[in-house]
Design a protein around this motif. Sequence first.
Motif, PDB file in Angstrom:
ATOM      1  N   SER A 254       0.847  -1.194   0.000  1.00 31.22           N
ATOM      2  CA  SER A 254       0.000   0.000   0.000  1.00 31.22           C
ATOM      3  C   SER A 254       0.883   1.244   0.000  1.00 31.22           C
ATOM      4  O   SER A 254       1.901   1.293   0.689  1.00 31.22           O
ATOM      5  CB  SER A 254      -0.924   0.013   1.222  1.00 31.22           C
ATOM      6  N   VAL A 255       0.480   2.231  -0.776  1.00 33.02           N
ATOM      7  CA  VAL A 255       1.259   3.465  -0.932  1.00 33.02           C
ATOM      8  C   VAL A 255       0.361   4.665  -0.675  1.00 33.02           C
ATOM      9  O   VAL A 255      -0.741   4.756  -1.225  1.00 33.02           O
ATOM     10  CB  VAL A 255       1.870   3.570  -2.338  1.00 33.02           C
ATOM     11  N   ALA A 256       0.832   5.585   0.152  1.00 32.46           N
ATOM     12  CA  ALA A 256       0.160   6.862   0.357  1.00 32.46           C
ATOM     13  C   ALA A 256       0.828   7.904  -0.524  1.00 32.46           C
ATOM     14  O   ALA A 256       2.052   8.052  -0.504  1.00 32.46           O
ATOM     15  CB  ALA A 256       0.248   7.281   1.821  1.00 32.46           C
ATOM     16  N   LEU A 257       0.032   8.602  -1.311  1.00 27.89           N
ATOM     17  CA  LEU A 257       0.518   9.725  -2.108  1.00 27.89           C
ATOM     18  C   LEU A 257      -0.019  11.018  -1.496  1.00 27.89           C
ATOM     19  O   LEU A 257      -1.198  11.104  -1.162  1.00 27.89           O
ATOM     20  CB  LEU A 257       0.052   9.630  -3.560  1.00 27.89           C
ATOM     21  N   ILE A 258       0.841  12.008  -1.372  1.00 26.91           N
ATOM     22  CA  ILE A 258       0.446  13.315  -0.841  1.00 26.91           C
ATOM     23  C   ILE A 258       0.937  14.371  -1.827  1.00 26.91           C
ATOM     24  O   ILE A 258       2.084  14.315  -2.302  1.00 26.91           O
ATOM     25  CB  ILE A 258       1.108  13.613   0.529  1.00 26.91           C
ATOM     26  N   GLY A 259       0.093  15.365  -2.131  1.00 29.48           N
ATOM     27  CA  GLY A 259       0.521  16.427  -3.040  1.00 29.48           C
ATOM     28  C   GLY A 259       0.017  17.786  -2.581  1.00 29.48           C
ATOM     29  O   GLY A 259      -1.153  17.931  -2.192  1.00 29.48           O
ATOM     30  N   MET A 352      -0.361  14.455   5.615  1.00 27.58           N
ATOM     31  CA  MET A 352       0.503  13.316   5.925  1.00 27.58           C
ATOM     32  C   MET A 352       0.034  12.601   7.190  1.00 27.58           C
ATOM     33  O   MET A 352       0.032  11.365   7.267  1.00 27.58           O
ATOM     34  CB  MET A 352       1.949  13.781   6.044  1.00 27.58           C
ATOM     35  N   LEU A 353      -0.376  13.373   8.188  1.00 25.68           N
ATOM     36  CA  LEU A 353      -0.894  12.765   9.410  1.00 25.68           C
ATOM     37  C   LEU A 353      -2.128  11.916   9.118  1.00 25.68           C
ATOM     38  O   LEU A 353      -2.255  10.789   9.618  1.00 25.68           O
ATOM     39  CB  LEU A 353      -1.231  13.851  10.430  1.00 25.68           C
ATOM     40  N   PRO A 360       0.169   2.933   5.798  1.00 28.36           N
ATOM     41  CA  PRO A 360       0.686   2.507   4.487  1.00 28.36           C
ATOM     42  C   PRO A 360       2.079   1.899   4.618  1.00 28.36           C
ATOM     43  O   PRO A 360       2.779   2.121   5.604  1.00 28.36           O
ATOM     44  CB  PRO A 360       0.729   3.814   3.696  1.00 28.36           C
ATOM     45  N   ASP A 361       2.470   1.141   3.600  1.00 25.71           N
ATOM     46  CA  ASP A 361       3.826   0.590   3.563  1.00 25.71           C
ATOM     47  C   ASP A 361       4.838   1.633   3.100  1.00 25.71           C
ATOM     48  O   ASP A 361       6.009   1.587   3.482  1.00 25.71           O
ATOM     49  CB  ASP A 361       3.877  -0.617   2.614  1.00 25.71           C
ATOM     50  N   PHE A 362       4.382   2.559   2.246  1.00 25.81           N
ATOM     51  CA  PHE A 362       5.257   3.594   1.704  1.00 25.81           C
ATOM     52  C   PHE A 362       4.485   4.912   1.639  1.00 25.81           C
ATOM     53  O   PHE A 362       3.262   4.912   1.494  1.00 25.81           O
ATOM     54  CB  PHE A 362       5.734   3.240   0.288  1.00 25.81           C
ATOM     55  N   LEU A 363       5.224   6.014   1.698  1.00 26.14           N
ATOM     56  CA  LEU A 363       4.621   7.337   1.534  1.00 26.14           C
ATOM     57  C   LEU A 363       5.455   8.143   0.548  1.00 26.14           C
ATOM     58  O   LEU A 363       6.678   8.258   0.706  1.00 26.14           O
ATOM     59  CB  LEU A 363       4.533   8.067   2.873  1.00 26.14           C
ATOM     60  N   ILE A 364       4.793   8.667  -0.476  1.00 23.22           N
ATOM     61  CA  ILE A 364       5.438   9.536  -1.469  1.00 23.22           C
ATOM     62  C   ILE A 364       4.719  10.874  -1.436  1.00 23.22           C
ATOM     63  O   ILE A 364       3.507  10.948  -1.670  1.00 23.22           O
ATOM     64  CB  ILE A 364       5.368   8.938  -2.889  1.00 23.22           C
ATOM     65  N   GLU A 365       5.451  11.923  -1.136  1.00 19.25           N
ATOM     66  CA  GLU A 365       4.876  13.278  -1.082  1.00 19.25           C
ATOM     67  C   GLU A 365       5.617  14.159  -2.077  1.00 19.25           C
ATOM     68  O   GLU A 365       6.837  14.059  -2.217  1.00 19.25           O
ATOM     69  CB  GLU A 365       4.999  13.837   0.334  1.00 19.25           C
ATOM     70  N   THR A 366       4.880  15.006  -2.785  1.00 16.94           N
ATOM     71  CA  THR A 366       5.519  15.903  -3.751  1.00 16.94           C
ATOM     72  C   THR A 366       4.892  17.282  -3.691  1.00 16.94           C
ATOM     73  O   THR A 366       3.688  17.429  -3.463  1.00 16.94           O
ATOM     74  CB  THR A 366       5.452  15.327  -5.181  1.00 16.94           C
ATOM     75  N   SER A 367       5.724  18.304  -3.896  1.00 15.30           N
ATOM     76  CA  SER A 367       5.250  19.671  -3.721  1.00 15.30           C
ATOM     77  C   SER A 367       6.212  20.676  -4.341  1.00 15.30           C
ATOM     78  O   SER A 367       7.417  20.445  -4.406  1.00 15.30           O
ATOM     79  CB  SER A 367       5.098  19.987  -2.217  1.00 15.30           C
ATOM     80  N   VAL A 447       6.085  12.083   9.972  1.00 23.43           N
ATOM     81  CA  VAL A 447       6.179  10.725   9.421  1.00 23.43           C
ATOM     82  C   VAL A 447       6.513   9.758  10.555  1.00 23.43           C
ATOM     83  O   VAL A 447       7.486   9.988  11.285  1.00 23.43           O
ATOM     84  CB  VAL A 447       7.270  10.644   8.331  1.00 23.43           C
ATOM     85  N   PRO A 448       5.745   8.700  10.739  1.00 32.90           N
ATOM     86  CA  PRO A 448       6.034   7.749  11.823  1.00 32.90           C
ATOM     87  C   PRO A 448       7.413   7.106  11.641  1.00 32.90           C
ATOM     88  O   PRO A 448       7.858   6.869  10.514  1.00 32.90           O
ATOM     89  CB  PRO A 448       4.923   6.701  11.687  1.00 32.90           C
TER      90      PRO A 448
END
Length: 495
Positions: A254-259, A352-353, A360-367, A447-448
């Motif tokens: 599972s992947v969390a995407l944040i933008g 992100m919180l 999730p197993d991974f988190l990808i954030e872009t900005s 980020v945990p």
Amino acid sequence: MTSVSLISSTAPLSADAIVVATVATPAGVALATGASPVDEALGGVLLAALKAVTATGRADEVVKIPTLGKSATPLIVATGLGTGSADTLEPESVRRAVGAALRALSGGRVAVAIGDASDSGLVEAISDGVLLGGYRFTKYKSAPSPAEVRRVDIAVTDASDAGSRAALRRSKIVTTAVNNTRDLVNTPANELNPVTFAAYAREQGEAAGLSVEVLDERALKRGGFGGILGVGGGSATPPRLVRLSYQPARAKSSVALIGKGITFDSGGLDLKTAMMAQMKSDMAGAAAVIESVIAAAKLRLPVAVTATVPMAENAVSGTSYRPSDVLVMRDGSTVEVDNTDAEGRLILADAMLRACEDSPDFLIETSTLTGGQLIALGTETVGAMGSDEFRDRVVAAGTGAGESLWPMPLPPRLRSNLDSPVADIVNVTKDRWASMLLAGIFLKNYVPDGLDWVHLDIAGPAFATSASGYNQRGGTGAIVRTIVAALTDIAQNGS
């Protein structure tokens, strides 16, 4: 929209224009592999004609040679790959060269004869170049000009080859995501605001079969999203938080995407003094993750992806948040606002919180986060920060997809620079040193421990001030290809 098809390279090429590639060598311009049939049809004079008009083969060079009746095709377009080998073609060089050729053409039908016609990777790069280079943003033009090329045929050894057909399908899905991101970035803020942006995300997400949740200002208040509410409080258009979820059966990870979705950034009460007209692009990260999760669904990747997208307008009014305000974030922690123009990290922290509550197993954030990215890496290279191993994995995926990324550190000793005398953390320091890294360290605070994550700063790459390669002036759709490549890697290899 330009249509792209595969045709057999053994059949005579017929079109309004044929695109071939050139290379810059110590001995001068040379024809790249794939151009021989075109040269033979002209009686072997193509290279001499290019030399006569002083073609060099340099990157971004496009030279048009009329055939003067020697061929059924009236025009040959030679596009430069830059310095290199005429036989070994780098996909990104091909992508940029084909894009430059498509920027120089309009209307009609085009054939492309570049490289080894049996290489599916090259097929994908050529198709990418066509669909990215042929992009036009004409929504607000009374008389759109020039028109997109109507059709492009790519010459391949076997037009029915499964690998080439799969490469073409993937290219169409990914470039559609890139071009949709460009459209969103290019749309002016008087039309694209948090409410209309959220409506777009809902419409497109549901059309792609995603589950969609939109939190309005009342739901944000109930949920304790103080960062999003604080930044968005000065605008006549209230903020939103959008969640788009793709949950395939048998997902490997599972992947969390944040933008970051700041639809316009005036700087708030710390009003910007430069580059404000480009600040409609401050939602480029949000656009990229929305389109990436939709692309993942279209590609049917076996990985669960949820995009959590905060949207706000950083405006100036009597209800704007102020320097020295203290905001209470979703987890109950507090942030002192030193500068209202460091707003992106505040809405991202809340998002992100929320995303991390799903484990999730991974988190990808872009900005489009910092001017420090531009100072350190310029207008084309993305700054990547996060957990070292996953950061490097995403950098490798993005590099393989043709985007430029550079891994940057998050030195723990810098964390004390963000200490606040009145709150748990301050959003920005008084000096500008290491500003890109400090923004990453601020985000790391949310980020945990143990979660593989990466922060991708696209402040420069998201918006082009001049045309080159496959990019027109304006939104570039930066980082979409990287995110989709990273999701594909995770889907194939898991954790």
